[in-house]
Design a protein around this motif. Structure first.
Motif, PDB file in Angstrom:
ATOM      1  N   GLN A   1       0.832  -1.215   0.000  1.00  0.00           N
ATOM      2  CA  GLN A   1       0.000   0.000   0.000  1.00  0.00           C
ATOM      3  C   GLN A   1       0.862   1.259   0.000  1.00  0.00           C
ATOM      4  OE1 GLN A   1      -3.217   0.257   2.901  1.00  0.00           O
ATOM      5  NE2 GLN A   1      -3.322  -1.947   2.932  1.00  0.00           N
TER       6      GLN A   1
ATOM      7  N   PHE B   1       2.770   1.545  -3.461  1.00  0.00           N
ATOM      8  CA  PHE B   1       1.868   1.846  -4.566  1.00  0.00           C
ATOM      9  C   PHE B   1       1.259   3.243  -4.441  1.00  0.00           C
ATOM     10  CE2 PHE B   1       2.596  -2.292  -5.910  1.00  0.00           C
ATOM     11  CZ  PHE B   1       1.980  -2.535  -7.119  1.00  0.00           C
TER      12      PHE B   1
ATOM     13  N   LEU C   1       3.825   5.558  -5.815  1.00  0.00           N
ATOM     14  CA  LEU C   1       3.827   5.463  -7.284  1.00  0.00           C
ATOM     15  C   LEU C   1       2.592   6.150  -7.865  1.00  0.00           C
ATOM     16  CD1 LEU C   1       4.968   1.754  -7.834  1.00  0.00           C
ATOM     17  CD2 LEU C   1       6.254   3.817  -8.365  1.00  0.00           C
ATOM     18  N   ASN C   2       1.463   5.984  -7.184  1.00  0.00           N
ATOM     19  CA  ASN C   2       0.216   6.597  -7.622  1.00  0.00           C
ATOM     20  C   ASN C   2       0.355   8.128  -7.669  1.00  0.00           C
ATOM     21  OD1 ASN C   2      -2.817   6.806  -7.860  1.00  0.00           O
ATOM     22  ND2 ASN C   2      -2.492   7.818  -5.903  1.00  0.00           N
TER      23      ASN C   2
ATOM     24  N   ALA D   1       2.675   9.109 -10.484  1.00  0.00           N
ATOM     25  CA  ALA D   1       2.019   8.982 -11.791  1.00  0.00           C
ATOM     26  C   ALA D   1       1.065  10.153 -12.018  1.00  0.00           C
ATOM     27  CB  ALA D   1       1.255   7.659 -11.860  1.00  0.00           C
ATOM     28  N   TYR D   2       0.339  10.537 -10.954  1.00  0.00           N
ATOM     29  CA  TYR D   2      -0.594  11.655 -11.081  1.00  0.00           C
ATOM     30  C   TYR D   2       0.159  12.956 -11.348  1.00  0.00           C
ATOM     31  CZ  TYR D   2      -4.573  14.673 -10.096  1.00  0.00           C
ATOM     32  OH  TYR D   2      -5.580  15.609 -10.205  1.00  0.00           O
TER      33      TYR D   2
ATOM     34  N   MET E   1       2.742  13.298 -12.980  1.00  0.00           N
ATOM     35  CA  MET E   1       3.258  13.334 -14.357  1.00  0.00           C
ATOM     36  C   MET E   1       2.425  14.266 -15.231  1.00  0.00           C
ATOM     37  SD  MET E   1       5.977  11.749 -14.371  1.00  0.00           S
ATOM     38  CE  MET E   1       6.324  11.890 -16.102  1.00  0.00           C
ATOM     39  N   PHE E   2       1.153  14.434 -14.859  1.00  0.00           N
ATOM     40  CA  PHE E   2       0.305  15.375 -15.592  1.00  0.00           C
ATOM     41  C   PHE E   2       0.944  16.759 -15.585  1.00  0.00           C
ATOM     42  CE2 PHE E   2      -2.853  18.799 -14.636  1.00  0.00           C
ATOM     43  CZ  PHE E   2      -3.193  19.070 -15.951  1.00  0.00           C
ATOM     44  N   TRP E   3       1.418  17.191 -14.408  1.00  0.00           N
ATOM     45  CA  TRP E   3       2.003  18.530 -14.306  1.00  0.00           C
ATOM     46  C   TRP E   3       3.348  18.597 -15.019  1.00  0.00           C
ATOM     47  CZ3 TRP E   3      -0.977  22.383 -13.533  1.00  0.00           C
ATOM     48  CH2 TRP E   3      -2.110  22.253 -12.744  1.00  0.00           C
TER      49      TRP E   3
ATOM     50  N   LEU F   1       4.057  16.963 -17.743  1.00  0.00           N
ATOM     51  CA  LEU F   1       3.710  17.114 -19.167  1.00  0.00           C
ATOM     52  C   LEU F   1       3.160  18.517 -19.439  1.00  0.00           C
ATOM     53  CD1 LEU F   1       1.983  13.658 -19.720  1.00  0.00           C
ATOM     54  CD2 LEU F   1       4.080  14.429 -20.816  1.00  0.00           C
ATOM     55  N   TYR F   2       2.350  19.016 -18.505  1.00  0.00           N
ATOM     56  CA  TYR F   2       1.737  20.336 -18.678  1.00  0.00           C
ATOM     57  C   TYR F   2       2.810  21.423 -18.758  1.00  0.00           C
ATOM     58  CZ  TYR F   2      -1.109  24.459 -17.780  1.00  0.00           C
ATOM     59  OH  TYR F   2      -1.702  25.694 -17.880  1.00  0.00           O
TER      60      TYR F   2
END
Lengths: 260, 299
Positions: free
Chosen positions: A28, A31, A34-35, A38-39, A41-43, A45-46
């Motif tokens: 838990q 992960f 990592l969660n 991963a979330y 990563m949006f910023w 890329l932005y």
């Protein structure tokens, strides 16, 4: 003092319980880290496409995530029932806590620990150290920001979920409130204007969890410190008062149960 | 729980023909020409779930209001982004395009099946052994059940989300976009079902499966183009993202929703169903092995 002893005993029991299923606990934690990554990563890329938005850069977002994730992690790990209080009330599971000579709200909130919260906590602290805003006084401000965030998470969700005393099952509205608070807390308040900005400081105090504490970590300001402390003190007092007011209306679930 | 539910289920059980076969024997039922009866059975499961979902309309509608929260945030972020960029269009998408794109993504995300948790619980509690003796296919049951539940959620989220986005960004895309998007959204749902079932079946191997769901969800959020369209990814990442199944769970339906194009539609549809075929194959294989291991261990 007695409350601290209670908390210490509960946290110790929760840790021992988690260690019984060590592999599941570690899964838990890892992960969840990592969660969050991963979330985020949006910023990444932005900001790869757009350098900044209303003055916020990738480093600033790392700081915002650091404060919000650490606050959520502490609340989830040490007061894990803060997201399920409405179910506890509506299913009559407060009976157990009422039968013991300890503060009902504190006991109920701290009786459960979410292992994933430790993942958020580690991720948040790591994100702070990678944000580029590391200094001794900055770290102290970070701790203040996190403490305020924990207080707002706990008090706001207690306040909303206490509606179960009057409405019966208020799981849907509680989930909506949780979703709104958490989602808005992960975005800069400068993205919102007028009424939305006002709502995020009052009805859904998400700006007090992520955006404002992150700005406070970047640069000290007396008015901001007072705003953070006064808001969290007010919400803690109000939520405790509403919970105990509602407790007078509580009807026993009349169910046999064993707390392990 | 309303008293009408047990009665409805009881009535359903009486209506369903019971060929006294195991779940895997659905194929033999098909072979013996009872295809229509089998379809009726799963249709009944689907409609029962629809009725169950609608039994608490207030609760269901309340949950749908979270879509307004998400759309308000996206509107704030992308309004600021377009203003900072000083342009009407970024990678071919205008601000209204972007908001309708994100609405479609949110509707798909909020309507996706949550079968993993149920399957995982059934495996961990051992209930799966009991369920396998029922006269329906285990995965077929979850597919129909999930489709009934997801269908209602999609409709309610659209009912709440469309007026919100209309106010924030103007009128919706043309009808052709709706047709293409909804066709691809069904394929996206099937892809999600396969992945969520696989995550649920992981309970045969590991105790904790919710963590896998979280990672999977974030992979869809980012690589599926839910938070930021794939067209805005760095050029080196775009081909990789478009070759993965995640793109056909979010990006494909949402992109064609706002920019309908027949050639692209057929291309996306072909790749999407290719991924569906692959994932159904993997799911069938994993399911058979899981059931076999369950029998070996004596349930």
């Amino acid at each position: 003092m007695r409350n601290l002893q209670l908390l210490s005993a509960l946290w110790k029991a929760n840790l021992q319980s988690a260690m019984e299923y060590r592999a599941a606990f570690l899964t838990q934690v890892i992960f969840m880290m990592l969660n969050n990554l991963a979330y985020f990563m949006f910023w990444v890329l932005y900001f790869d496409k757009f350098n900044s938005v209303r003055g916020w850069t990738l480093q600033d977002m790392m700081l915002l995530f650091a404060v919000a994730a650490t606050a959520w992690g502490i609340a989830a790990y040490f007061f894990g029932n803060f997201t399920t209080l409405s179910e506890i009330i509506s299913l009559g599971r407060l009976d157990y806590y009422l039968s013991l000579p300890r503060p009902v709200l504190l006991h109920a909130l701290a009786s459960r620990s979410l292992g994933s919260g430790m993942g958020d906590l580690i991720y948040g602290v790591g994100s702070y150290f990678l944000s580029g805003y590391v200094s001794v006084d900055g770290f102290l401000r970070f701790l203040v920001g996190v403490a305020v965030g924990v207080a707002i998470f706990l008090s706001f969700l207690t306040l909303v979920q206490s509606l179960s005393f009057w409405l019966g099952n208020s799981t849907a509205i509680s989930q909506l409130a949780l979703s709104a608070l958490l989602t808005f807390s992960l975005y800069p308040r400068s993205l919102f204007d007028g009424a939305a900005k006002f709502i995020l400081l009052t009805i859904i105090p998400a700006s007090l969890i992520g955006s404002i504490p992150a700005e406070f970590v970047k640069s000290f300001s007396w008015p901001v410190l007072l705003q953070l402390l006064a808001s969290s003190a007010f919400l803690l007092t109000a939520s405790t008062w509403v919970f105990y007011r509602g407790l007078r209306r509580y009807e026993s679930g009349n169910s046999m149960q064993v707390e392990v | 729980m309303r008293s009408s539910h047990p009665n409805a289920v009881e009535a359903l059980v009486r209506k369903i023909p019971c060929p006294s076969t195991t779940g895997l024997d659905v194929h033999s039922a098909l072979r013996s020409g009872r295809k229509t009866e089998t379809m009726k059975k799963y249709w009944s499961i689907l409609t029962t779930q629809v009725v169950n979902s609608l039994a608490y309309p207030g609760d269901f509608l309340g949950r749908s209001f979270s879509i307004i929260v998400f759309m308000l945030i996206f509107a704030g972020l992308w309004r600021a982004t377009f203003a900072a960029a000083g342009t009407e269009s970024i990678n071919g998408l205008t601000f209204p395009n972007m908001l309708w794109y994100l609405l479609m993504c949110e509707v798909i995300e909020l309507g996706r099946p949550r079968v993993n948790r149920v399957i995982s619980e059934q495996v961990k509690s051992g209930e799966v052994a009991y369920i396998l003796s029922k006269p329906y296919n285990f995965l077929g049951y979850h597919f129909s059940h999930g489709l009934g539940d997801g269908g209602v959620r999609v409709i309610l989220n659209l009912l709440v989300g469309i007026p919100a986005v209309w106010v924030l960004a103007g009128p919706p895309p043309p009808p052709l976009g709706w047709v293409m998007a909804l066709t691809l959204a069904f394929g996206a749902w099937v892809l999600h079902f396969c992945m969520m079932s696989l995550i649920g079946l992981l309970a045969f191997l590991v105790e904790e499966t919710n963590s896998f769901e979280l990672i999977y969800q974030k992979a869809v959020f980012v690589l599926g183009g839910m938070l930021i369209p794939l067209d805005m990814f760095p050029l080196w990442l775009q081909p990789l993202a478009k070759s993965l199944p995640f793109a056909y769970m979010m990006y494909a339906p949402a992109r064609l929703f706002v920019k309908p194009d027949l050639a692209t539609f057929w291309q996306f549809l072909a790749v999407q169903w290719l991924w569906i075929a692959v994932l159904i194959g993997v799911l069938a294989l994993v399911y058979q092995r899981s059931v076999r291991s369950l029998t070996v261990n004596g349930g």
